[in-house]
Scaffold this motif. Structure first.
Motif, PDB file in Angstrom:
ATOM      1  N   GLN A  19       0.849  -1.182   0.000  1.00 61.30           N
ATOM      2  CA  GLN A  19       0.000   0.000   0.000  1.00 61.30           C
ATOM      3  C   GLN A  19       0.885   1.233   0.000  1.00 61.30           C
ATOM      4  O   GLN A  19       2.058   1.156   0.419  1.00 61.30           O
ATOM      5  N   PRO A  22      -2.339   5.456   3.769  1.00 61.73           N
ATOM      6  CA  PRO A  22      -1.769   6.756   4.123  1.00 61.73           C
ATOM      7  C   PRO A  22      -0.263   6.701   4.331  1.00 61.73           C
ATOM      8  O   PRO A  22       0.347   7.751   4.524  1.00 61.73           O
ATOM      9  N   ALA A  23       0.336   5.520   4.281  1.00 63.97           N
ATOM     10  CA  ALA A  23       1.789   5.422   4.399  1.00 63.97           C
ATOM     11  C   ALA A  23       2.225   4.247   3.537  1.00 63.97           C
ATOM     12  O   ALA A  23       1.436   3.357   3.231  1.00 63.97           O
ATOM     13  N   VAL A  25       3.775   0.801   2.752  1.00 63.20           N
ATOM     14  CA  VAL A  25       3.982  -0.447   3.491  1.00 63.20           C
ATOM     15  C   VAL A  25       4.541  -1.480   2.524  1.00 63.20           C
ATOM     16  O   VAL A  25       3.979  -1.679   1.445  1.00 63.20           O
ATOM     17  N   TRP A  28       8.130  -8.014   3.885  1.00 65.66           N
ATOM     18  CA  TRP A  28       9.497  -8.441   4.188  1.00 65.66           C
ATOM     19  C   TRP A  28       9.454  -9.931   4.558  1.00 65.66           C
ATOM     20  O   TRP A  28       9.482 -10.264   5.736  1.00 65.66           O
ATOM     21  N   ARG A  30      10.475 -13.832   5.091  1.00 67.55           N
ATOM     22  CA  ARG A  30      11.696 -14.566   5.453  1.00 67.55           C
ATOM     23  C   ARG A  30      11.322 -15.912   6.083  1.00 67.55           C
ATOM     24  O   ARG A  30      10.221 -16.086   6.585  1.00 67.55           O
ATOM     25  N   HIS A  36      16.312 -26.767  17.955  1.00 68.47           N
ATOM     26  CA  HIS A  36      15.830 -26.729  19.338  1.00 68.47           C
ATOM     27  C   HIS A  36      16.259 -27.989  20.078  1.00 68.47           C
ATOM     28  O   HIS A  36      15.948 -29.102  19.661  1.00 68.47           O
ATOM     29  N   GLY A 105      -6.946 -22.138  15.744  1.00 74.50           N
ATOM     30  CA  GLY A 105      -5.575 -22.208  16.254  1.00 74.50           C
ATOM     31  C   GLY A 105      -4.668 -21.248  15.517  1.00 74.50           C
ATOM     32  O   GLY A 105      -5.077 -20.588  14.566  1.00 74.50           O
ATOM     33  N   GLY A 106      -3.417 -21.177  15.967  1.00 70.75           N
ATOM     34  CA  GLY A 106      -2.454 -20.258  15.357  1.00 70.75           C
ATOM     35  C   GLY A 106      -1.812 -20.853  14.103  1.00 70.75           C
ATOM     36  O   GLY A 106      -1.959 -22.045  13.792  1.00 70.75           O
ATOM     37  N   MET A 107      -1.082 -19.997  13.391  1.00 74.12           N
ATOM     38  CA  MET A 107      -0.400 -20.386  12.149  1.00 74.12           C
ATOM     39  C   MET A 107       0.515 -21.593  12.387  1.00 74.12           C
ATOM     40  O   MET A 107       1.257 -21.626  13.361  1.00 74.12           O
ATOM     41  N   GLY A 108       0.432 -22.571  11.482  1.00 75.76           N
ATOM     42  CA  GLY A 108       1.317 -23.725  11.560  1.00 75.76           C
ATOM     43  C   GLY A 108       0.819 -24.841  12.447  1.00 75.76           C
ATOM     44  O   GLY A 108       1.523 -25.838  12.651  1.00 75.76           O
ATOM     45  N   LEU A 109      -0.404 -24.697  12.949  1.00 76.06           N
ATOM     46  CA  LEU A 109      -0.967 -25.734  13.822  1.00 76.06           C
ATOM     47  C   LEU A 109      -0.916 -27.087  13.112  1.00 76.06           C
ATOM     48  O   LEU A 109      -1.267 -27.183  11.939  1.00 76.06           O
ATOM     49  N   GLU A 110      -0.498 -28.132  13.858  1.00 79.98           N
ATOM     50  CA  GLU A 110      -0.274 -29.439  13.221  1.00 79.98           C
ATOM     51  C   GLU A 110      -1.389 -30.445  13.508  1.00 79.98           C
ATOM     52  O   GLU A 110      -1.234 -31.627  13.215  1.00 79.98           O
TER      53      GLU A 110
END
Lengths: 166, 464
Positions: A19, A22-23, A25, A28, A30, A36, A105-110
């Motif tokens: 966009q 108004p600014a 954007v 990015w 990755r 782990h 659930g959140g992103m990547g939930l298995e």
């Protein structure tokens, strides 16, 4: 005077502008890889691969608590001494303490949504072990039995629970 | 630790008194591309210095600052390590020292505690405490996964990647143990969305019914979307100082008391223990509550909140919170966590938490009597109605308490120019939620992390 044939080049991809008002954007993107360690919890996660549920017990004669822990932890929080591994005997039968149905659930939930996430009390264990119910409908106080993924996930998801009838 | 020994029970005591004199906020929005983070902090900083009736020029106030404490929840969200240095430079405060504080959802409260310690110890006379969060660089599901890294990554994160799914089992357990209805839970959401309608800073104002709440989309059963806090972008600032400077800067300083408690990251690891008693409770209070097989705090309560209140009430001389406090701002990340906290901080005995809502005590105007509520909660709109830009939250709550005690609610919420500044129109039916003035007027706020890993309670008391 420098030589232009040796000049440094921009070798990335232009950032996508999503966009301008108004600014401005930009995206990015990755991807990062983390390594782990399970550290001293390695016996617990190896146990899950082998279809065994391992807890830790403090056996220090000077400890006032000598508890059995699941989630396992390597060192006793009461006396600070290393604990011993103790297998929960088969069949592993627990009681549902509480539960929820995860709808978002959140992103990547298995685990495929929706599913029941359950918190399980086990005899002699001072803590309550969180897991997932593969099928059936949970109730507080219901008995459940632990089972293990045949193809190991190598994570906590390797253990799941199913309804148990004596 | 299960048994606290005498040394552990020492009541916190300031080396010298600590005061709050001024605050500043921004609008809170789901997405906020108009401003960079440091620009938002500057906006809150300017409101703090320029709009709080300070008796000396804003740049002269800045000339008194000795130290800054910054509150940010997660580097994941900002995607910028050492944001503190960037903000500090942007505010033009170099080469004074600054420090970053991180304790999850309680980050803002912990930052205020850290700033207060600097004043109380004599390290500083004047401390800026500022907090922020930018949660709009990623989509909502990614944001939820980032937040879920605050659960245990070995044993819990993969089991939902979503914080509502760590609170929902507590809701189920609480409903079963203490007979909490879905309707009472929904009333908390109705109340806080409604109070957000009076705030020019709010992200999720709304006039909902109990049915609207219960018919909204499910996040993790039984918690619906409208029972959950927002992901926000925004900032907040509060100015702390010693007694002499406080009266030099303002005619309406508020004395500050703040203390904290902590408990396990995993709810699972909370072993049964005795209930630590607040000043107005006795062993008789809980004689019937703990039955064979039940646990304290179990999944029903937060020991960290109980200990924050346990220390803070004794530090501030609070004997009975419902009688002594004029307002509470609680960390209503979810309806259930708000309700759980009523017992922890003694607004009701454990087991009777729903009555704080049903009695009408929690409302600005008690719906049962049409008279002022005994100890209203979250007149700011809270986290459900107004904001949860995590690092800013515990500071935002403190600022709302400060303005209430200073009798400046209308100034900072009712001025049409503030609404216009943030591109909003003051509602035709705008209502003031200013609490009445009285000698010793005081407000408390609870800043809360994880599933109760870190909690601070702060109290601001009229000191003029």
């Amino acid at each position: 005077m420098g030589n232009r044939k040796d000049e440094a080049q921009f070798i990335g991809q232009p950032a996508k502008v999503i966009q301008t008002e108004p600014a401005m954007v930009v995206e990015w993107p990755r991807t990062f890889l983390h390594r782990h360690t399970y550290g001293k919890l390695t016996p617990f996660f190896k146990g899950l691969q082998e279809g065994r549920l391992l807890a830790t017990r403090c056996t220090n004669s000077k400890c006032s608590e000598n508890r059995l822990w699941l989630p396992a932890r390597a060192d006793c929080p009461d006396c600070h001494q290393p604990m011993d591994w103790e297998e929960i005997s088969h069949p592993v039968i627990g009681t549902i303490y509480t539960y929820t149905k995860v709808a978002y659930g959140g992103m990547g939930l298995e685990i495929s949504e929706p599913y029941w996430q359950i918190d399980v009390e086990l005899p002699g264990v001072c803590t309550i072990f969180k897991g997932w119910l593969r099928y059936g409908e949970p109730k507080i106080g219901m008995k459940v039995k632990a089972e293990f993924q045949k193809v190991p996930t190598n994570t906590i998801l390797n253990i799941y629970w199913v309804p148990y009838e004596e | 630790m299960i048994v606290m020994k005498e040394g552990n029970k020492r009541i916190p005591k300031w080396g010298r008194k600590v005061f709050a004199v001024a605050g500043g906020l921004t609008d809170y929005r789901k997405r906020f591309p108009e401003y960079k983070l440091e620009e938002l902090v500057m906006t809150a900083f300017r409101q703090m210095l320029e709009k709080n009736d300070l008796k000396i020029d804003p740049l002269e106030v800045k000339g008194l600052v000795n130290y800054a404490v910054y509150a940010e929840f997660a580097d994941h969200f900002q995607d910028q390590l050492l944001c503190e240095a960037k903000v500090h430079d942007y505010l033009g405060l170099d080469p004074l020292y600054n420090i970053g504080v991180k304790t999850g959802g309680a980050t803002g409260g912990s930052a205020v505690l850290t700033g207060a310690m600097a004043v109380a110890s004599g390290y500083a006379d004047v401390v800026l405490v500022a907090g922020w969060e930018r949660m709009d660089e990623v989509d909502t599901r990614t944001g939820n996964t980032y937040i879920s890294f605050a659960a245990c990554k070995d044993y819990e994160t993969r089991l939902a990647r979503m914080y509502s799914a760590y609170y929902a089992p507590m809701a189920k357990r609480f409903m079963e143990t203490y007979k909490l209805s879905e309707e009472t839970r929904a009333k908390v959401a109705v109340k806080n969305h409604l109070y957000a309608c009076s705030s020019p800073y709010s992200q999720q104002p709304g006039k909902y019914t109990v049915e609207d709440i219960l018919n909204s989309r499910m996040s993790a059963w039984p918690l619906r979307f409208l029972e959950c806090c927002a992901m926000s972008v925004g900032a907040a600032c509060i100015l702390l100082c010693d007694e002499k400077t406080a009266y030099k800067l303002t005619d309406r300083p508020c004395e500050l008391f703040i203390a904290g408690g902590s408990h396990t990251l995993r709810v699972a690891d909370r072993r049964h223990q005795e209930i630590p008693l607040l000043p107005h409770e006795t062993p008789e209070t809980y004689k019937e509550l703990i039955k064979p097989g039940s646990r304290y705090p179990g999944f029903e309560s937060f020991l960290a909140s109980r200990m924050a209140a346990w220390f803070c009430y004794r530090m501030a001389g609070i004997e009975n919170p419902l009688e002594d406090l004029d307002l509470v701002e609680l960390h209503d990340a979810f309806t259930i966590s708000d309700i759980q906290t009523y017992g922890d901080i003694g607004l009701r005995p454990y087991g009777q938490e729903p009555d704080y809502i049903e009695s009408g005590d929690a409302y600005y105007i008690n719906p049962n009597t049409e008279k002022p509520g005994k100890c209203p909660s979250n007149l700011s709109g809270g986290l459900i109605g107004t904001m949860h830009a995590v690092g800013a939250t515990g500071i935002f709550q403190g600022v709302e308490c400060l303005w209430q005690v200073q009798q400046k609610y209308d100034r900072f919420h009712g001025d049409p120019k503030i609404w216009e500044f943030w591109g909003k129109k003051k509602p035709e039916d705008w209502e003031s939620l200013q609490i009445p003035d009285r000698n010793g007027c005081q407000a408390a706020w609870v800043s809360h992390a994880g599933v109760g890993s870190h909690v601070t309670m702060g109290i601001l008391r009229k000191a003029w």
